[in-house]
Design an enzyme around this catalytic site. Structure first.
Site, PDB file in Angstrom:
ATOM      1  N   PRO A 195       5.111   3.916  -0.380  1.00 19.28           N
ATOM      2  CA  PRO A 195       6.525   4.191  -0.641  1.00 19.28           C
ATOM      3  C   PRO A 195       7.000   5.564  -0.176  1.00 19.28           C
ATOM      4  CG  PRO A 195       5.248   4.132  -2.689  1.00 19.28           C
ATOM      5  CD  PRO A 195       4.360   3.603  -1.595  1.00 19.28           C
ATOM      6  N   ASN A 196       8.201   5.556   0.344  1.00 20.91           N
ATOM      7  CA  ASN A 196       8.934   6.748   0.807  1.00 20.91           C
ATOM      8  C   ASN A 196       8.432   7.290   2.141  1.00 20.91           C
ATOM      9  OD1 ASN A 196      10.680   6.899  -1.540  1.00 20.91           O
ATOM     10  ND2 ASN A 196       8.850   7.483  -2.662  1.00 20.91           N
ATOM     11  N   ARG A 242      12.167  13.483   5.195  1.00 18.10           N
ATOM     12  CA  ARG A 242      11.720  13.708   3.807  1.00 18.10           C
ATOM     13  C   ARG A 242      10.897  15.000   3.715  1.00 18.10           C
ATOM     14  NH1 ARG A 242       6.802  10.494   0.793  1.00 18.10           N
ATOM     15  NH2 ARG A 242       7.008  11.542  -1.206  1.00 18.10           N
ATOM     16  N   TYR A 288       5.863  17.417   4.646  1.00 16.30           N
ATOM     17  CA  TYR A 288       5.330  16.269   5.377  1.00 16.30           C
ATOM     18  C   TYR A 288       5.505  16.359   6.893  1.00 16.30           C
ATOM     19  CZ  TYR A 288       5.124  14.338   0.673  1.00 16.30           C
ATOM     20  OH  TYR A 288       4.836  14.138  -0.654  1.00 16.30           O
ATOM     21  N   ASN A 345      -2.343   5.337   3.663  1.00 18.11           N
ATOM     22  CA  ASN A 345      -1.697   6.407   2.898  1.00 18.11           C
ATOM     23  C   ASN A 345      -0.960   5.729   1.746  1.00 18.11           C
ATOM     24  OD1 ASN A 345      -0.219   8.447   1.767  1.00 18.11           O
ATOM     25  ND2 ASN A 345       0.404   9.368   3.702  1.00 18.11           N
ATOM     26  N   ALA A 365       2.687   7.685  -3.410  1.00 15.99           N
ATOM     27  CA  ALA A 365       2.641   7.894  -4.861  1.00 15.99           C
ATOM     28  C   ALA A 365       1.790   6.838  -5.574  1.00 15.99           C
ATOM     29  CB  ALA A 365       4.049   7.922  -5.442  1.00 15.99           C
ATOM     30  N   HIS A 420      -1.654   7.622  -7.218  1.00 15.90           N
ATOM     31  CA  HIS A 420      -1.862   8.301  -8.482  1.00 15.90           C
ATOM     32  C   HIS A 420      -1.841   7.370  -9.699  1.00 15.90           C
ATOM     33  CE1 HIS A 420      -1.402  11.566  -5.762  1.00 15.90           C
ATOM     34  NE2 HIS A 420      -0.118  11.328  -5.550  1.00 15.90           N
ATOM     35  N   ASP A 455      -7.640  -2.115  -6.885  1.00 16.70           N
ATOM     36  CA  ASP A 455      -8.458  -3.326  -6.877  1.00 16.70           C
ATOM     37  C   ASP A 455      -8.452  -3.983  -5.498  1.00 16.70           C
ATOM     38  OD1 ASP A 455      -9.125  -2.942  -9.514  1.00 16.70           O
ATOM     39  OD2 ASP A 455      -7.800  -4.494 -10.319  1.00 16.70           O
ATOM     40  N   GLU A 464      -8.646   6.573   3.039  1.00 16.89           N
ATOM     41  CA  GLU A 464      -7.428   7.059   2.376  1.00 16.89           C
ATOM     42  C   GLU A 464      -6.996   8.354   3.055  1.00 16.89           C
ATOM     43  OE1 GLU A 464      -8.016   7.894  -1.792  1.00 16.89           O
ATOM     44  OE2 GLU A 464      -6.028   8.827  -2.002  1.00 16.89           O
ATOM     45  N   HIS A 467      -3.786  11.467   3.382  1.00 23.47           N
ATOM     46  CA  HIS A 467      -2.541  12.088   2.914  1.00 23.47           C
ATOM     47  C   HIS A 467      -2.152  13.163   3.908  1.00 23.47           C
ATOM     48  CE1 HIS A 467      -2.859  10.121  -1.006  1.00 23.47           C
ATOM     49  NE2 HIS A 467      -4.156  10.379  -0.928  1.00 23.47           N
ATOM     50  N   LEU A 468      -0.868  13.244   4.165  1.00 22.87           N
ATOM     51  CA  LEU A 468      -0.366  14.300   5.045  1.00 22.87           C
ATOM     52  C   LEU A 468      -0.542  15.663   4.390  1.00 22.87           C
ATOM     53  CD1 LEU A 468       2.718  12.169   5.753  1.00 22.87           C
ATOM     54  CD2 LEU A 468       1.515  13.226   7.657  1.00 22.87           C
ATOM     55  N   ARG A 510      -1.029  20.493  -5.135  1.00 25.50           N
ATOM     56  CA  ARG A 510       0.380  20.348  -5.507  1.00 25.50           C
ATOM     57  C   ARG A 510       0.519  20.134  -7.013  1.00 25.50           C
ATOM     58  NH1 ARG A 510       2.906  16.106  -1.593  1.00 25.50           N
ATOM     59  NH2 ARG A 510       4.794  16.892  -2.622  1.00 25.50           N
ATOM     60  N   ARG A 546      -0.510  14.788  -8.995  1.00 26.37           N
ATOM     61  CA  ARG A 546      -1.002  14.346  -7.689  1.00 26.37           C
ATOM     62  C   ARG A 546      -2.493  14.628  -7.505  1.00 26.37           C
ATOM     63  NH1 ARG A 546       3.824  13.405  -4.779  1.00 26.37           N
ATOM     64  NH2 ARG A 546       5.481  14.800  -5.481  1.00 26.37           N
TER      65      ARG A 546
HETATM   66  C1  DQA Z   1       1.307  11.733   0.093  1.00 28.70           C
HETATM   67  C2  DQA Z   1       1.054  12.541  -1.187  1.00 28.70           C
HETATM   68  C3  DQA Z   1       1.552  11.792  -2.409  1.00 28.70           C
HETATM   69  O1  DQA Z   1       1.334  12.568  -3.591  1.00 28.70           O
HETATM   70  C4  DQA Z   1       3.039  11.522  -2.288  1.00 28.70           C
HETATM   71  O2  DQA Z   1       3.478  10.750  -3.378  1.00 28.70           O
HETATM   72  C5  DQA Z   1       3.423  10.897  -1.000  1.00 28.70           C
HETATM   73  C6  DQA Z   1       2.772  11.340   0.223  1.00 28.70           C
HETATM   74  C7  DQA Z   1       0.916  12.530   1.349  1.00 28.70           C
HETATM   75  O3  DQA Z   1       0.796  11.899   2.413  1.00 28.70           O
HETATM   76  O4  DQA Z   1       0.753  13.753   1.310  1.00 28.70           O
HETATM   77  O5  DQA Z   1       4.338  10.086  -0.939  1.00 28.70           O
HETATM   78  O6  DQA Z   1       0.507  10.566   0.034  1.00 28.70           O
END
Ligand code: DQA
Length: 143
Positions: free
Chosen positions: A10-11, A18, A23, A72, A75, A78, A85, A99, A101-102, A108, A112
């Site tokens: 998401p997002n 964003r 990011y 990725n 959120a 978390h 699963d 996995e 993350h940017l 942070r 997180r």
């Molecule tokens: C993220 C880190 C997460 O905490 C956050 O909710 C994101 C992006 C990252 O790529 O740094 O949406 O996964």
């Protein structure tokens, strides 16, 4: 040609606008294009959804089609036990699931700092911006 699915939660469809200080200013399309250019012998497939159910369905398809995954979870990292699963099923099927993350979530906000996904992932790469994806793909393609 073998595929790698790069699945974004998401997002992450808003990359580019964003919180660019966190990011970066590349869009998802920019990152995808650069990942594909770096791996001409692989089909790098970029997916993004804000919906947990859709991401879980993609992970089930990855198992059925034997596709390695870079994820990725955004959120969902978390708190989504459902996603965890599904990720566990991918790695239990013998497929890599890395996995990424940017940002470096551990540096942070406190919420997180913990990922429910990490314990069932093949490995985790975080904090290197778009390079987190590149490093994850390099790990898969070197195998
Ligand atoms: C993220 C880190 C997460 O905490 C956050 O909710 C994101 C992006 C990252 O790529 O740094 O949406 O996964």
């Amino acid at each position: 040609m073998q595929s790698i699915w790069v699945i974004n939660g998401p997002n992450l469809g808003r990359l580019g606008s964003r919180q660019p200080d966190i990011y970066g200013s590349d869009t998802g399309d920019d990152i995808h294009a650069s990942l594909q250019a770096g791996q001409p012998d692989w089909d790098i497939v970029w997916k993004q959804s804000d919906a947990e159910a859709e991401i879980i369905a993609w992970l089930h398809q990855a198992i059925d089609q034997s596709v390695p995954v870079v994820l990725n979870p955004a959120a969902f990292s978390h708190y989504s036990y459902a996603l965890r699963d599904a990720c566990a099923m991918v790695t239990e099927a013998g497929l890599p699931l890395i996995e990424v993350h940017l940002s470096n979530p551990a540096a942070r906000e406190e919420f997180r700092a913990h990922s429910v996904i990490s314990a069932v992932a093949t490995g985790v790469i975080q904090g290197f911006g778009a390079d987190s994806y590149r490093l994850a793909i390099a790990q898969i393609t070197r195998a």
